[in-house]
Design a protein around this motif. Structure first.
Motif, PDB file in Angstrom:
ATOM      1  N   PHE A 273     -11.117 -23.930   2.561  1.00  0.00           N
ATOM      2  CA  PHE A 273     -11.013 -25.315   3.011  1.00  0.00           C
ATOM      3  C   PHE A 273     -12.312 -26.069   2.729  1.00  0.00           C
ATOM      4  N   ALA A 274     -13.454 -25.405   2.972  1.00  0.00           N
ATOM      5  CA  ALA A 274     -14.748 -26.050   2.737  1.00  0.00           C
ATOM      6  C   ALA A 274     -14.931 -26.376   1.260  1.00  0.00           C
ATOM      7  N   LEU A 275     -14.543 -25.454   0.398  1.00  0.00           N
ATOM      8  CA  LEU A 275     -14.712 -25.691  -1.040  1.00  0.00           C
ATOM      9  C   LEU A 275     -13.782 -26.807  -1.528  1.00  0.00           C
ATOM     10  N   VAL A 276     -12.579 -26.883  -0.976  1.00  0.00           N
ATOM     11  CA  VAL A 276     -11.679 -27.985  -1.329  1.00  0.00           C
ATOM     12  C   VAL A 276     -12.286 -29.313  -0.895  1.00  0.00           C
ATOM     13  N   LEU A 277     -12.915 -29.335   0.270  1.00  0.00           N
ATOM     14  CA  LEU A 277     -13.569 -30.559   0.737  1.00  0.00           C
ATOM     15  C   LEU A 277     -14.731 -30.945  -0.176  1.00  0.00           C
ATOM     16  N   VAL A 278     -15.522 -29.957  -0.591  1.00  0.00           N
ATOM     17  CA  VAL A 278     -16.646 -30.233  -1.489  1.00  0.00           C
ATOM     18  C   VAL A 278     -16.131 -30.768  -2.823  1.00  0.00           C
ATOM     19  N   ALA A 279     -15.083 -30.139  -3.343  1.00  0.00           N
ATOM     20  CA  ALA A 279     -14.500 -30.608  -4.614  1.00  0.00           C
ATOM     21  C   ALA A 279     -13.980 -32.030  -4.472  1.00  0.00           C
ATOM     22  N   SER A 280     -13.348 -32.323  -3.347  1.00  0.00           N
ATOM     23  CA  SER A 280     -12.826 -33.677  -3.122  1.00  0.00           C
ATOM     24  C   SER A 280     -13.956 -34.688  -3.010  1.00  0.00           C
ATOM     25  N   ALA A 281     -15.046 -34.292  -2.358  1.00  0.00           N
ATOM     26  CA  ALA A 281     -16.200 -35.189  -2.241  1.00  0.00           C
ATOM     27  C   ALA A 281     -16.814 -35.457  -3.611  1.00  0.00           C
ATOM     28  N   CYS A 282     -16.908 -34.415  -4.439  1.00  0.00           N
ATOM     29  CA  CYS A 282     -17.432 -34.596  -5.800  1.00  0.00           C
ATOM     30  C   CYS A 282     -16.540 -35.544  -6.598  1.00  0.00           C
ATOM     31  N   PHE A 283     -15.230 -35.404  -6.411  1.00  0.00           N
ATOM     32  CA  PHE A 283     -14.284 -36.303  -7.072  1.00  0.00           C
ATOM     33  C   PHE A 283     -14.564 -37.747  -6.675  1.00  0.00           C
ATOM     34  N   ALA A 284     -14.737 -37.986  -5.389  1.00  0.00           N
ATOM     35  CA  ALA A 284     -14.961 -39.347  -4.886  1.00  0.00           C
ATOM     36  C   ALA A 284     -16.265 -39.933  -5.419  1.00  0.00           C
ATOM     37  N   VAL A 285     -17.312 -39.117  -5.434  1.00  0.00           N
ATOM     38  CA  VAL A 285     -18.614 -39.587  -5.930  1.00  0.00           C
ATOM     39  C   VAL A 285     -18.513 -40.000  -7.394  1.00  0.00           C
ATOM     40  N   ALA A 286     -17.944 -39.128  -8.219  1.00  0.00           N
ATOM     41  CA  ALA A 286     -17.854 -39.413  -9.654  1.00  0.00           C
ATOM     42  C   ALA A 286     -16.928 -40.592  -9.932  1.00  0.00           C
ATOM     43  N   ALA A 287     -15.816 -40.675  -9.218  1.00  0.00           N
ATOM     44  CA  ALA A 287     -14.878 -41.774  -9.447  1.00  0.00           C
ATOM     45  C   ALA A 287     -15.511 -43.116  -9.095  1.00  0.00           C
TER      46      ALA A 287
ATOM     47  N   ALA B 236      -8.930 -32.769 -12.289  1.00  0.00           N
ATOM     48  CA  ALA B 236      -9.430 -32.499 -10.943  1.00  0.00           C
ATOM     49  C   ALA B 236      -8.379 -32.803  -9.887  1.00  0.00           C
ATOM     50  N   ALA B 237      -7.657 -33.905 -10.054  1.00  0.00           N
ATOM     51  CA  ALA B 237      -6.628 -34.264  -9.075  1.00  0.00           C
ATOM     52  C   ALA B 237      -5.569 -33.173  -8.980  1.00  0.00           C
ATOM     53  N   GLN B 238      -5.147 -32.649 -10.134  1.00  0.00           N
ATOM     54  CA  GLN B 238      -4.153 -31.583 -10.137  1.00  0.00           C
ATOM     55  C   GLN B 238      -4.714 -30.294  -9.529  1.00  0.00           C
ATOM     56  N   ALA B 239      -5.940 -29.952  -9.896  1.00  0.00           N
ATOM     57  CA  ALA B 239      -6.534 -28.709  -9.409  1.00  0.00           C
ATOM     58  C   ALA B 239      -6.735 -28.744  -7.897  1.00  0.00           C
ATOM     59  N   ILE B 240      -7.220 -29.869  -7.386  1.00  0.00           N
ATOM     60  CA  ILE B 240      -7.459 -29.987  -5.944  1.00  0.00           C
ATOM     61  C   ILE B 240      -6.142 -29.958  -5.175  1.00  0.00           C
ATOM     62  N   ALA B 241      -5.133 -30.686  -5.673  1.00  0.00           N
ATOM     63  CA  ALA B 241      -3.828 -30.696  -4.993  1.00  0.00           C
ATOM     64  C   ALA B 241      -3.217 -29.304  -4.949  1.00  0.00           C
ATOM     65  N   SER B 242      -3.352 -28.556  -6.039  1.00  0.00           N
ATOM     66  CA  SER B 242      -2.777 -27.207  -6.088  1.00  0.00           C
ATOM     67  C   SER B 242      -3.461 -26.266  -5.107  1.00  0.00           C
ATOM     68  N   GLN B 243      -4.789 -26.347  -5.028  1.00  0.00           N
ATOM     69  CA  GLN B 243      -5.517 -25.432  -4.159  1.00  0.00           C
ATOM     70  C   GLN B 243      -5.449 -25.839  -2.689  1.00  0.00           C
ATOM     71  N   ALA B 244      -5.193 -27.119  -2.433  1.00  0.00           N
ATOM     72  CA  ALA B 244      -5.086 -27.586  -1.056  1.00  0.00           C
ATOM     73  C   ALA B 244      -3.717 -27.288  -0.462  1.00  0.00           C
ATOM     74  N   GLU B 245      -2.765 -26.922  -1.322  1.00  0.00           N
ATOM     75  CA  GLU B 245      -1.382 -26.733  -0.873  1.00  0.00           C
ATOM     76  C   GLU B 245      -1.274 -25.729   0.263  1.00  0.00           C
TER      77      GLU B 245
ATOM     78  N   HIS C  63       0.461 -33.612  -3.960  1.00  0.00           N
ATOM     79  CA  HIS C  63       0.951 -33.428  -5.323  1.00  0.00           C
ATOM     80  C   HIS C  63       1.476 -34.748  -5.904  1.00  0.00           C
ATOM     81  N   THR C  64       2.168 -35.516  -5.094  1.00  0.00           N
ATOM     82  CA  THR C  64       2.680 -36.801  -5.563  1.00  0.00           C
ATOM     83  C   THR C  64       1.536 -37.730  -5.933  1.00  0.00           C
ATOM     84  N   ALA C  65       0.504 -37.745  -5.078  1.00  0.00           N
ATOM     85  CA  ALA C  65      -0.664 -38.590  -5.354  1.00  0.00           C
ATOM     86  C   ALA C  65      -1.373 -38.145  -6.621  1.00  0.00           C
ATOM     87  N   ALA C  66      -1.503 -36.820  -6.813  1.00  0.00           N
ATOM     88  CA  ALA C  66      -2.164 -36.295  -8.012  1.00  0.00           C
ATOM     89  C   ALA C  66      -1.383 -36.650  -9.270  1.00  0.00           C
ATOM     90  N   ASP C  67      -0.061 -36.532  -9.196  1.00  0.00           N
ATOM     91  CA  ASP C  67       0.776 -36.868 -10.358  1.00  0.00           C
ATOM     92  C   ASP C  67       0.680 -38.356 -10.685  1.00  0.00           C
TER      93      ASP C  67
END
Length: 350
Positions: free
Chosen positions: A170-184, A225-234, A246-250
């Motif tokens: 869960f922590a790594l998914v949060l870190v990945a999501s935060a990195c996504f937000a920063v870069a976007a 990244a959107a696909q990878a994060i959605a898959s691992q957060a499932e 998944h809908t949001a990632a697609d």
């Protein structure tokens, strides 16, 4: 030797990842992926050791890259090189020797940690430089320190299944999501300024034509990244929340690739003009590899998730294009190296 050459590791690393990712559809891609991974490690170790030796002889080789706003963005390529080679290692090595999977995970985790730390430092550090208005006119090269956190988001998500506890995943998914937000966030601002400048004020120069592909890195990598994060957060979400993710990632990936169409067209036109006017070879030519690779990866993951034949076709087309531009850049780099050796009076060992 220096940060300017690390795009070699980026382009080679993502090519190895893509070859192995698509090997299930074409058996010949697997041995090619192994060879390219070896080349990626040779490039990473050679550049790292060579630059380390150069800095040991003269520390200005390091300090000058940190104080010059024109060179500072290139440290983003070092971060992405570490991330790309680490991800390629985790993708390819287990298919060669299952017993080496644990070692591959450790190697990728170490490179991911180093690349993510350096990438976040370059992103926020260069943002400070931009706020102080010390970087000159906007250019796509400004995006080099901005894209690494998005690469961290994708590659970090690939490490999630290898973590033991739910809390750690869960922590790594949060870190990945935060990195996504920063870069976007940074990416929209920085690339928006660059496109406005080159479309409305001053056209991109012939020598910098290859840099027109850099913004595509954020488009393709964010789709992946959107696909990878959605898959691992499932597995960490309720069924309803997982379906929404998944809908949001697609939806995001589809929109991003549509936005990327005119950007690709612009890059093709600018690059064709550059080659037509004989743009001089420089390490910047390697910008023709990694961004195209991210489009291939993002399209592949989107096609696999949605069943879209169009996305899958885009992925294969981008992979074929990447193979061509990678071969072009390798050839040009080797030719330039031979010319340097000849200019220095060293034996030509061709």
């Amino acid at each position: 030797m220096g940060p300017a050459w690390f795009p070699v590791t980026m382009g080679t690393g993502i090519l190895a990842t893509l070859l192995e990712t698509n090997a299930a559809s074409a058996d010949a891609l697997h041995p090619a992926a192994v060879v390219v991974l070896v080349l990626a490690w040779v490039a990473l170790l050679g550049l790292s050791l060579g630059y380390g030796m150069r800095v040991a002889r003269d520390t200005r080789a390091l300090t000058s890259t940190l104080t010059d706003p024109a060179v500072l963005p290139l440290w983003g390529t070092v971060a992405m090189g570490l991330l790309a080679v680490g991800a390629a290692t985790l993708t390819v090595v287990p298919t060669v020797a299952a017993a080496a999977t644990s070692a591959a995970v450790v190697v990728d985790a170490v490179l991911w940690t180093l690349g993510t730390g350096l990438g976040l430092a370059t992103a926020f550090g260069f943002a400070v430089v931009l706020m102080r208005r010390h970087a000159g006119p906007p250019t796509p090269v400004w995006g080099l320190p901005i894209v690494p956190p998005m690469v961290s988001a994708t590659t970090g998500a690939s490490l999630v299944p290898h973590l033991g506890g739910t809390g750690a995943r869960f922590a790594l998914v949060l870190v990945a999501s935060a990195c996504f937000a920063v870069a976007a966030t940074f990416g929209v601002l920085v690339f928006g300024l660059a496109y406005h400048h080159h479309w409305r004020v001053t056209p991109l120069t012939v020598a910098a034509a290859a840099s027109s592909w850099i913004p595509l890195g954020i488009v393709g990598q964010s789709t992946a990244a959107a696909q990878a994060i959605a898959s691992q957060a499932e597995s960490l979400l309720t069924p309803a929340a997982a379906a929404a993710a998944h809908t949001a990632a697609d939806a995001y990936g589809s929109a991003a690739l549509v936005v990327g169409v005119p950007l690709v067209a612009y890059a093709v036109v600018v690059t064709a003009r550059g080659f037509r006017h004989r743009m001089p070879f420089a390490p910047g030519w390697w910008a023709l590899t990694f961004p195209i690779g991210t489009i291939a990866l993002g399209s592949h993951l989107l096609g696999a998730a949605t069943g879209s034949a169009l996305a899958t076709l885009v992925g294969w087309t981008a992979l074929a294009t990447l193979a061509g531009t990678w071969a072009l850049c390798v050839s040009a780099t080797l030719l330039a190296t031979v010319r340097i050796l000849q200019a220095r009076g060293l034996p030509d060992r061709r």
